[in-house]
Design an enzyme around this catalytic site. Structure first.
Site, PDB file in Angstrom:
ATOM      1  N   ASN A 209       0.928  -1.333  -0.136  1.00 56.96           N
ATOM      2  CA  ASN A 209       0.061  -0.032   0.013  1.00 56.96           C
ATOM      3  C   ASN A 209       0.888   1.369  -0.100  1.00 56.96           C
ATOM      4  OD1 ASN A 209       0.621   0.813   2.785  1.00 56.96           O
ATOM      5  ND2 ASN A 209      -0.378  -1.262   3.247  1.00 56.96           N
ATOM      6  N   ASP A 278      -4.892  -6.332   5.301  1.00 62.43           N
ATOM      7  CA  ASP A 278      -6.047  -7.044   5.814  1.00 62.43           C
ATOM      8  C   ASP A 278      -5.989  -8.473   5.239  1.00 62.43           C
ATOM      9  OD1 ASP A 278      -7.109  -5.238   7.607  1.00 62.43           O
ATOM     10  OD2 ASP A 278      -8.026  -4.499   6.211  1.00 62.43           O
ATOM     11  N   LYS A 288       8.167 -17.889 -10.238  1.00 62.70           N
ATOM     12  CA  LYS A 288       7.341 -16.992 -11.132  1.00 62.70           C
ATOM     13  C   LYS A 288       6.045 -16.921 -11.816  1.00 62.70           C
ATOM     14  CE  LYS A 288       8.289 -12.780 -14.197  1.00 62.70           C
ATOM     15  NZ  LYS A 288       9.264 -12.261 -15.091  1.00 62.70           N
ATOM     16  N   PHE A 322      -4.519   3.723  14.458  1.00 60.81           N
ATOM     17  CA  PHE A 322      -4.767   4.691  13.417  1.00 60.81           C
ATOM     18  C   PHE A 322      -5.725   4.210  12.445  1.00 60.81           C
ATOM     19  CE2 PHE A 322      -1.086   7.651  13.210  1.00 60.81           C
ATOM     20  CZ  PHE A 322      -0.513   7.508  14.282  1.00 60.81           C
ATOM     21  N   LYS A 336     -13.498   1.185  15.566  1.00 61.86           N
ATOM     22  CA  LYS A 336     -12.391   0.623  15.690  1.00 61.86           C
ATOM     23  C   LYS A 336     -11.757   0.740  17.132  1.00 61.86           C
ATOM     24  CE  LYS A 336     -11.284   0.918  10.786  1.00 61.86           C
ATOM     25  NZ  LYS A 336     -10.338   1.626   9.664  1.00 61.86           N
ATOM     26  N   LYS A 340     -11.545  -2.917  18.910  1.00 65.69           N
ATOM     27  CA  LYS A 340     -10.113  -3.326  19.189  1.00 65.69           C
ATOM     28  C   LYS A 340      -9.364  -2.827  20.464  1.00 65.69           C
ATOM     29  CE  LYS A 340      -9.011  -2.823  14.164  1.00 65.69           C
ATOM     30  NZ  LYS A 340      -7.951  -2.912  13.060  1.00 65.69           N
TER      31      LYS A 340
HETATM   32  N1  CTP Z   1      -4.317  -3.024  11.820  1.00 62.23           N
HETATM   33  C1  CTP Z   1      -3.618  -4.211  12.456  1.00 62.23           C
HETATM   34  N2  CTP Z   1      -3.790  -5.218  11.612  1.00 62.23           N
HETATM   35  C2  CTP Z   1      -4.603  -5.411  10.671  1.00 62.23           C
HETATM   36  C3  CTP Z   1      -5.264  -4.427   9.890  1.00 62.23           C
HETATM   37  C4  CTP Z   1      -5.190  -3.316  10.677  1.00 62.23           C
HETATM   38  O1  CTP Z   1      -2.821  -4.113  13.358  1.00 62.23           O
HETATM   39  N3  CTP Z   1      -4.358  -6.685   9.954  1.00 62.23           N
HETATM   40  C5  CTP Z   1      -4.219  -1.883  12.488  1.00 62.23           C
HETATM   41  C6  CTP Z   1      -3.518  -0.666  11.922  1.00 62.23           C
HETATM   42  O2  CTP Z   1      -2.119  -0.649  12.264  1.00 62.23           O
HETATM   43  C7  CTP Z   1      -3.960   0.411  12.452  1.00 62.23           C
HETATM   44  C8  CTP Z   1      -5.620  -0.130  12.499  1.00 62.23           C
HETATM   45  O3  CTP Z   1      -5.528  -1.377  12.888  1.00 62.23           O
HETATM   46  O4  CTP Z   1      -3.627   0.818  13.480  1.00 62.23           O
HETATM   47  C9  CTP Z   1      -6.655   0.422  11.682  1.00 62.23           C
HETATM   48  O5  CTP Z   1      -6.277  -0.234  10.436  1.00 62.23           O
HETATM   49  P1  CTP Z   1      -7.127   0.108   9.282  1.00 62.23           P
HETATM   50  O6  CTP Z   1      -6.636  -0.692   7.997  1.00 62.23           O
HETATM   51  O7  CTP Z   1      -7.727   1.493   9.145  1.00 62.23           O
HETATM   52  O8  CTP Z   1      -8.598  -0.600   9.847  1.00 62.23           O
HETATM   53  P2  CTP Z   1      -8.929  -1.993   9.672  1.00 62.23           P
HETATM   54  O9  CTP Z   1      -9.514  -2.584  11.023  1.00 62.23           O
HETATM   55  O10 CTP Z   1      -8.406  -3.193   8.889  1.00 62.23           O
HETATM   56  O11 CTP Z   1     -10.577  -1.776   9.005  1.00 62.23           O
HETATM   57  P3  CTP Z   1     -11.032  -1.349   7.349  1.00 62.23           P
HETATM   58  O12 CTP Z   1      -9.783  -1.895   6.633  1.00 62.23           O
HETATM   59  O13 CTP Z   1     -12.071  -2.256   7.351  1.00 62.23           O
HETATM   60  O14 CTP Z   1     -11.085  -0.028   7.484  1.00 62.23           O
END
Ligand code: CTP
Length: 401
Positions: A209, A278, A288, A322, A336, A340
């Protein structure tokens, strides 16, 4: 800015010693009363007369030289100063202090002072990377000694790389900043995650990303400046390791998860700014993948939610997440915080100008577990890091010891 402050300026024997004259001059111009302490080798590079003339104070070199001002000299100076700046600092003085050796006036006064001690190292790049040196830095950082990172450039020894004494102007700037920065995170271990994760598709390709890691690196740097022991688990970025911070490199979300778990139990504060994928390809190909006609599909499976795991096992730790959102900022962010088990979340709308991944600014709102919210204007990422840590300190002070 330094009006009325007494600063000891330690000068050790490296070619950059000549720059100590400019450091002394700048400190003096800002109103400091500067007292130079030189090692014998430093006098081979720059004369005591130069420093004495600039500072209008006697220069001390020998432990047993005729006293001029201080009664029991090393104790007198050590007690009187507001800060001890060593610029340039050789590997030798850093090694001595790290190992409790006090065999000359400089090392003795550094050991005897309760004032903040700040080293501005300068040396050959290979010396800088020497494991004894890096261990000494870790040890000193752990005990609250601070460092002004050397610059990258052409070194006097002919090597190009890191190791040049930082510019005198910047040394003085950083010293002023350090003297004004409250040491409110001393004794705390802060675990920060930053940057993107990388999920392999095959040995050549991966899913990632846009995270630059800048926000997390600023948090790590500012926490170290405020006296914390900082461990930074970082995805791939091109950013240098902030001084006084231990960086642990990580690749995939699973890899980051393992590394975070190892550091988590001993941490007091966890700030999770990494952009964690995620999903990961269900099976990364071991060879490859060659192109063929038509579309391809990659089946993705869920990664663990690292932050949710930390929330479940959080105990008395302060836990900050975040949320980078494109819509329904408040609703998504607050969900969140609840799901969390966070103390608060730093939320931003990445579609807003000045709020993106790669820039140096951010416009964020903090949403707290107690439903408080703090909306900040557009600030530099360094300023945002400072605000995050202010809240962390408040929360941390409310926790039982
Ligand atoms: N985070 C994490 N592990 C994951 C996904 C996210 O620890 N697999 C943590 C990130 O480091 C951040 C927070 O969760 O501090 C929010 O991440 P974000 O990607 O915005 O949220 P998600 O919970 O994954 O929700 P969504 O993608 O549905 O917005």
């Amino acid at each position: 800015m330094l009006q009325g402050k007494i600063i000891a300026l330690g000068v050790t024997g490296g070619i950059a010693a000549y720059k100590a004259a400019e450091v002394a001059s700048r400190l003096k111009k800002l109103g400091a009363d500067v007292h130079c302490v030189m090692t014998k080798s430093a006098t081979e590079f720059i004369t005591p007369l130069t420093l004495r003339t600039i500072t209008s104070n006697p220069v001390t070199i020998e432990m047993f030289q005729e006293p001029k001002i201080w009664n029991v000299e090393h104790i007198g100076l050590a007690d009187a100063i507001d800060a001890y700046l060593v610029a340039p600092a050789t590997a030798n003085i850093i090694g001595k202090v790290a190992n409790g050796i006090a065999d000359d006036f400089l090392s003795t006064t550094i050991m005897a002072t309760k004032a903040p001690v700040i080293f501005a190292p300068a040396m050959n790049v290979n010396m800088l990377e020497n494991p004894f040196y890096t261990e000494n830095i870790d040890k000193l950082t752990h005990h609250g000694y601070r460092f002004i990172e050397p610059a990258v450039g052409m070194l006097a020894c002919g090597y190009a790389g890191k190791g040049k004494l930082e510019d005198p102007e910047k040394i003085v700037e950083q010293l002023c900043e350090m003297l004004c920065t409250e040491q409110d995170l001393v004794g705390k271990k802060v675990l920060v995650t930053a940057g993107p994760t990388m999920e392999s598709i095959d040995p050549v390709r991966y899913i990632t990303n846009h995270s630059s890691g800048k926000m997390g690196y600023q948090v790590a740097e500012q926490a170290a400046r405020r006296g914390a022991e900082v461990v930074l688990v970082s995805g791939r970025t091109s950013l240098p390791v902030p001084y006084g911070v231990t960086r642990i490199d990580s690749g995939s979300a699973l890899d980051m998860f393992e590394k975070v778990k190892k550091e988590f139990s001993s941490a007091d504060i966890v700030i999770k700014s990494a952009a964690v994928a995620d999903y990961r390809p269900k099976k990364a190909a071991d060879k490859k993948i060659k192109k063929k006609e038509g579309d391809v599909q990659i089946l993705l499976e869920r990664n663990p939610d690292i932050l949710a795991y930390l929330g479940e096992h959080k105990g008395q730790k302060v836990l900050v997440g975040f949320a980078a959102e494109t819509h329904d900022l408040k609703e998504n962010a607050c969900n969140k915080v609840r799901n969390k088990n966070l103390d608060f979340i730093v939320a931003n709308d990445i579609l807003e100008e000045g709020s993106g991944f790669q820039g140096d600014t951010n416009k964020v709102t903090f949403y707290f577990a107690d439903e408080r919210e703090v909306k900040l204007p557009m600030l530099s990422k360094k300023e945002v890091a400072g605000k995050i840590l202010d809240e962390v300190v408040l929360l941390s002070n409310q926790r039982p010891l």
